[in-house]
Motif scaffolding. Structure first.
Motif, PDB file in Angstrom:
ATOM      1  N   LEU A 401     -75.449  21.645  74.779  1.00 24.99           N
ATOM      2  CA  LEU A 401     -74.637  22.673  75.425  1.00 24.99           C
ATOM      3  C   LEU A 401     -75.310  23.252  76.657  1.00 24.99           C
ATOM      4  CD1 LEU A 401     -72.045  24.491  75.103  1.00 24.99           C
ATOM      5  CD2 LEU A 401     -73.497  26.066  73.816  1.00 24.99           C
ATOM      6  N   ILE A 402     -76.620  23.310  76.659  1.00 22.04           N
ATOM      7  CA  ILE A 402     -77.328  24.044  77.715  1.00 22.04           C
ATOM      8  C   ILE A 402     -78.184  23.150  78.599  1.00 22.04           C
ATOM      9  CG2 ILE A 402     -77.367  26.155  76.356  1.00 22.04           C
ATOM     10  CD1 ILE A 402     -80.260  25.553  75.613  1.00 22.04           C
ATOM     11  N   ARG A 403     -78.019  21.848  78.467  1.00 19.39           N
ATOM     12  CA  ARG A 403     -78.842  20.947  79.290  1.00 19.39           C
ATOM     13  C   ARG A 403     -78.479  21.116  80.765  1.00 19.39           C
ATOM     14  NH1 ARG A 403     -75.844  17.119  81.509  1.00 19.39           N
ATOM     15  NH2 ARG A 403     -74.074  16.150  80.408  1.00 19.39           N
ATOM     16  N   ARG A 404     -79.415  20.704  81.631  1.00 22.83           N
ATOM     17  CA  ARG A 404     -79.167  20.756  83.071  1.00 22.83           C
ATOM     18  C   ARG A 404     -77.980  19.857  83.405  1.00 22.83           C
ATOM     19  NH1 ARG A 404     -82.277  25.049  84.980  1.00 22.83           N
ATOM     20  NH2 ARG A 404     -84.188  25.069  83.774  1.00 22.83           N
ATOM     21  N   GLY A 405     -77.143  20.332  84.309  1.00 21.26           N
ATOM     22  CA  GLY A 405     -75.908  19.625  84.608  1.00 21.26           C
ATOM     23  C   GLY A 405     -74.719  20.316  83.982  1.00 21.26           C
ATOM     24  N   ARG A 406     -74.963  20.966  82.845  1.00 24.09           N
ATOM     25  CA  ARG A 406     -73.924  21.810  82.240  1.00 24.09           C
ATOM     26  C   ARG A 406     -74.218  23.267  82.566  1.00 24.09           C
ATOM     27  NH1 ARG A 406     -73.636  18.053  76.933  1.00 24.09           N
ATOM     28  NH2 ARG A 406     -71.904  16.739  77.654  1.00 24.09           N
ATOM     29  N   MET A 407     -75.371  23.715  82.165  1.00 16.84           N
ATOM     30  CA  MET A 407     -75.861  25.014  82.610  1.00 16.84           C
ATOM     31  C   MET A 407     -76.924  24.736  83.669  1.00 16.84           C
ATOM     32  SD  MET A 407     -74.281  27.520  81.072  1.00 16.84           S
ATOM     33  CE  MET A 407     -72.804  26.531  81.373  1.00 16.84           C
ATOM     34  N   ASP A 408     -76.506  24.760  84.945  1.00 16.97           N
ATOM     35  CA  ASP A 408     -77.371  24.294  86.035  1.00 16.97           C
ATOM     36  C   ASP A 408     -78.588  25.178  86.245  1.00 16.97           C
ATOM     37  OD1 ASP A 408     -75.516  22.120  87.222  1.00 16.97           O
ATOM     38  OD2 ASP A 408     -74.222  23.872  87.066  1.00 16.97           O
ATOM     39  N   MET A 409     -78.457  26.454  85.958  1.00 16.96           N
ATOM     40  CA  MET A 409     -79.555  27.384  86.207  1.00 16.96           C
ATOM     41  C   MET A 409     -79.773  28.250  84.979  1.00 16.96           C
ATOM     42  SD  MET A 409     -80.001  29.902  89.500  1.00 16.96           S
ATOM     43  CE  MET A 409     -81.597  30.623  89.901  1.00 16.96           C
ATOM     44  N   HIS A 410     -80.976  28.185  84.419  1.00 21.22           N
ATOM     45  CA  HIS A 410     -81.348  29.033  83.285  1.00 21.22           C
ATOM     46  C   HIS A 410     -82.078  30.262  83.820  1.00 21.22           C
ATOM     47  CE1 HIS A 410     -81.239  25.640  80.033  1.00 21.22           C
ATOM     48  NE2 HIS A 410     -80.234  25.566  80.895  1.00 21.22           N
ATOM     49  N   ILE A 411     -81.571  31.437  83.486  1.00 29.08           N
ATOM     50  CA  ILE A 411     -82.146  32.672  84.008  1.00 29.08           C
ATOM     51  C   ILE A 411     -82.627  33.518  82.829  1.00 29.08           C
ATOM     52  CG2 ILE A 411     -81.713  34.774  85.336  1.00 29.08           C
ATOM     53  CD1 ILE A 411     -79.391  33.220  86.688  1.00 29.08           C
ATOM     54  N   GLU A 412     -83.932  33.679  82.738  1.00 24.52           N
ATOM     55  CA  GLU A 412     -84.501  34.510  81.670  1.00 24.52           C
ATOM     56  C   GLU A 412     -84.599  35.948  82.148  1.00 24.52           C
ATOM     57  OE1 GLU A 412     -88.414  34.897  78.736  1.00 24.52           O
ATOM     58  OE2 GLU A 412     -88.397  33.441  80.379  1.00 24.52           O
ATOM     59  N   LEU A 413     -83.970  36.838  81.409  1.00 24.75           N
ATOM     60  CA  LEU A 413     -84.020  38.265  81.706  1.00 24.75           C
ATOM     61  C   LEU A 413     -84.888  38.922  80.646  1.00 24.75           C
ATOM     62  CD1 LEU A 413     -80.257  38.765  82.569  1.00 24.75           C
ATOM     63  CD2 LEU A 413     -82.150  38.516  84.149  1.00 24.75           C
ATOM     64  N   SER A 414     -86.057  39.417  81.089  1.00 28.16           N
ATOM     65  CA  SER A 414     -87.052  39.877  80.131  1.00 28.16           C
ATOM     66  C   SER A 414     -87.240  41.392  80.227  1.00 28.16           C
ATOM     67  CB  SER A 414     -88.370  39.148  80.377  1.00 28.16           C
ATOM     68  OG  SER A 414     -89.283  39.416  79.337  1.00 28.16           O
ATOM     69  N   TYR A 415     -88.357  41.852  79.685  1.00 26.54           N
ATOM     70  CA  TYR A 415     -88.636  43.285  79.619  1.00 26.54           C
ATOM     71  C   TYR A 415     -88.969  43.843  80.996  1.00 26.54           C
ATOM     72  CZ  TYR A 415     -88.785  42.336  74.633  1.00 26.54           C
ATOM     73  OH  TYR A 415     -88.459  41.946  73.368  1.00 26.54           O
ATOM     74  N   CYS A 416     -88.887  45.144  81.091  1.00 34.35           N
ATOM     75  CA  CYS A 416     -89.077  45.822  82.368  1.00 34.35           C
ATOM     76  C   CYS A 416     -90.553  45.828  82.763  1.00 34.35           C
ATOM     77  CB  CYS A 416     -88.558  47.263  82.272  1.00 34.35           C
ATOM     78  SG  CYS A 416     -88.564  48.153  83.840  1.00 34.35           S
ATOM     79  N   ARG A 417     -90.797  45.353  83.977  1.00 29.63           N
ATOM     80  CA  ARG A 417     -92.144  45.432  84.545  1.00 29.63           C
ATOM     81  C   ARG A 417     -92.102  46.342  85.776  1.00 29.63           C
ATOM     82  NH1 ARG A 417     -93.377  44.478  79.999  1.00 29.63           N
ATOM     83  NH2 ARG A 417     -93.788  42.374  79.198  1.00 29.63           N
ATOM     84  N   PHE A 418     -93.250  46.515  86.406  1.00 31.70           N
ATOM     85  CA  PHE A 418     -93.377  47.577  87.403  1.00 31.70           C
ATOM     86  C   PHE A 418     -92.425  47.389  88.595  1.00 31.70           C
ATOM     87  CE2 PHE A 418     -95.648  49.722  90.968  1.00 31.70           C
ATOM     88  CZ  PHE A 418     -95.478  51.015  90.499  1.00 31.70           C
ATOM     89  N   GLU A 419     -92.243  46.151  89.072  1.00 31.81           N
ATOM     90  CA  GLU A 419     -91.358  45.929  90.219  1.00 31.81           C
ATOM     91  C   GLU A 419     -89.926  46.340  89.888  1.00 31.81           C
ATOM     92  OE1 GLU A 419     -92.133  45.145  93.277  1.00 31.81           O
ATOM     93  OE2 GLU A 419     -94.246  45.148  92.736  1.00 31.81           O
ATOM     94  N   ALA A 420     -89.498  46.021  88.678  1.00 36.79           N
ATOM     95  CA  ALA A 420     -88.158  46.426  88.256  1.00 36.79           C
ATOM     96  C   ALA A 420     -88.086  47.944  88.073  1.00 36.79           C
ATOM     97  CB  ALA A 420     -87.794  45.721  86.958  1.00 36.79           C
ATOM     98  N   PHE A 421     -89.169  48.533  87.557  1.00 39.64           N
ATOM     99  CA  PHE A 421     -89.194  49.982  87.370  1.00 39.64           C
ATOM    100  C   PHE A 421     -89.036  50.713  88.703  1.00 39.64           C
ATOM    101  CE2 PHE A 421     -92.027  53.622  88.039  1.00 39.64           C
ATOM    102  CZ  PHE A 421     -91.351  54.583  87.287  1.00 39.64           C
TER     103      PHE A 421
END
Length: 497
Positions: A401-421
């Motif tokens: 379901l999630i291989r490249r070509g189906r989901m072309d870009m995998h984006i990990e959204l993680s915990y808040c770090r200083f730049e995001a803060f």
């Protein structure tokens, strides 16, 4: 001709209509079962002549919509006669000189773009002579927008008059219906309709609103016919500028989206459907839904929020996909929770055939059906579409379901770090720097707090000194407490090993 003379003719017409219609039906029905000799033939001829007189008078004195309505009543009465049922089309062509064209919103399970453009065009025909208007005001706008709110509308083009009606049937089918004289066929079907559609699309582009669509439960489809989707205006304020995300990752996503929007010729060249898939994964509260909103606002694409649990089978899934529009984002949130998408691979080997069938019946939308929706033949039924899946648990999803070509870009959204803060501090407190930032930076690197939790702490005011000191100190206390809790949890895990 004087108004008195016109009124006399109209009264005469109404009397003649009632008398001729009654006599014509009685005599014609009698003429079907009796030989048509003598007085019958004379009476039939007399009534037909009277009917032709009525139609000619209608054309001269009555408003067009009233003329068409009365003519339809007469034609329908004639068509109910047994003899005329056999030649109904010829009868209609003889008595009615008008042609009608219907533009239905959903035609053969596909969205009709002409309907949308025509509806926009008709609504925009606003002038001081219009009696019924609709007023609205969009978010963040000072001026009012006015639209025509008439069900019937007369238009003129190159000296030719046409009449529009905006209709909604009892079963929910929406349509625009055009009526015009058959003698104007070339003008109407040639340049006029092309002008209306192009003008409507131009107005849509100038006043384009992003919409949020949700699929109606399939159990309601029979009652609502082809209303597969419901929509509201999408007014989420999220943008990439205000998102609490690592700047480099943010820039990467934006560049990818904008490149996709401008790549129509490239997709044609390589022979692929003009679509792109994004998989957003990460813990709850890390901004997956906000990212979707920012994508829609950046691209000015409408969102189709696809709820798989309200769909009964793969066939219904295909119908919903066909009814989506181009320039849209099709979203399935928390896909790992929506359905069991592992197919037969998720069924244990020792299960009986009955149990397998039960699993399949329960999960009527199958992995195979979803894959076909993503990049199978049906995925090419529409262009310039973005597919977005979100999940809190990446490991639960089938790799197919999630291989490249189906989901072309995998984006990990993680915990808040200083730049995001720093982005959150600017958004909530209007601060670019502060003495407490250094302490917060250290704590954020040592603690797994989501951007949503950080934002909630920044919104709290505790009555301390101004300038954001109270909010920042409250965030520090929350981070320290979370750090202690996480350290305690790690120790407990070590003991349990």
């Amino acid at each position: 001709m004087s108004q008195t003379s016109v009124r006399k003719d109209q009264k005469l017409l109404l009397l003649q209509t009632k008398k001729s219609k009654r006599n014509l039906i009685e005599i014609l029905m009698g003429s079907i079962v009796k030989p048509m000799f003598g007085d019958n033939i004379t009476t039939i001829g007399s009534n037909i002549a009277g009917l032709l007189f009525i139609i000619e008078t209608l054309r001269r004195y009555f408003p067009v919509h009233l003329k068409i309505t009365i003519q339809e009543l007469l034609v329908n009465a004639i068509q109910r006669l047994p003899f005329f049922k056999k030649c109904a089309d010829k009868t209609l062509a003889f008595f009615s000189p008008y042609t009608r064209i219907r533009f239905i919103e959903i035609e053969e399970n596909k969205y009709n773009y002409a309907y949308s453009a025509i509806k926009t065009y008709l609504g925009a025909q606003v002038n001081p002579q219009v009696k019924n208007l609709k007023g609205s005001q969009g978010r963040g706008r000072e001026s009012l927008d006015f639209k025509r709110d008439d069900d019937k509308f007369e238009d003129e083009y190159e000296g030719v008059k046409m009449w529009w009606e905006v209709l909604k049937s009892t079963d929910g089918v929406k349509m625009c219906r055009l009526t015009f004289h058959r003698s104007n066929w070339e003008v109407v079907t040639g340049s006029y309709l092309r002008y209306v559609v192009e003008e409507g699309k131009s107005i849509e582009e100038k006043k384009k609103k992003v919409k949020l669509f949700m699929n109606n439960p399939s159990s309601n489809w029979k009652m609502q016919m082809k209303n597969l989707w419901s929509s509201i205006d999408f007014e989420h304020p999220a943008t990439f500028d205000t998102m609490a995300m690592d700047p480099m990752k943010k820039d990467e996503i934006m560049r990818d989206l904008l490149a996709f929007r401008d790549s129509e010729e490239y997709y044609k060249k390589i022979g692929k459907a003009w679509k792109r898939g994004y998989l957003l994964h990460g813990p709850p509260g890390t901004g997956k839904s906000t990212t979707i909103a920012a994508m829609a606002n950046l691209m000015s694409y409408s969102i189709f929020d696809l709820e798989l649990t309200s769909i009964e089978n793969n066939w219904e899934l295909k119908k919903l996909v066909l009814a989506t529009t181009s320039k849209s984002i099709i979203v399935i949130e928390d896909i790992d929770c929506s359905l069991d998408l592992t197919g037969e691979r998720g069924v244990k080997e020792d299960q009986s055939n009955a149990e397998i069938k039960k699993v399949k019946k329960k999960n009527a939308v199958t992995l195979s059906g979803l894959l076909n929706f993503i990049d199978g033949i049906w995925s090419a039924c529409g262009q310039e579409r973005i597919l977005v899946f979100t999940t809190n648990h990446l490991g639960k999803l089938d790799q197919a379901l999630i291989r490249r070509g189906r989901m072309d870009m995998h984006i990990e959204l993680s915990y808040c770090r200083f730049e995001a803060f720093k982005i959150l501090a600017k958004n909530y407190l209007n601060l670019d720097s502060h003495l407490l930032f250094a302490e917060i930076e250290t704590l954020l690197e040592e603690t797994n707090m989501t951007p949503a939790d950080v934002a909630e702490n920044l919104m709290v005011k505790d009555g301390e000194s101004s300038g954001g000191d109270g909010s920042l100190k409250g965030l520090i206390r929350a981070l320290e407490q979370m750090k202690l809790n996480q350290h305690s949890d790690e120790q407990q895990k070590e003991i349990n090993k």
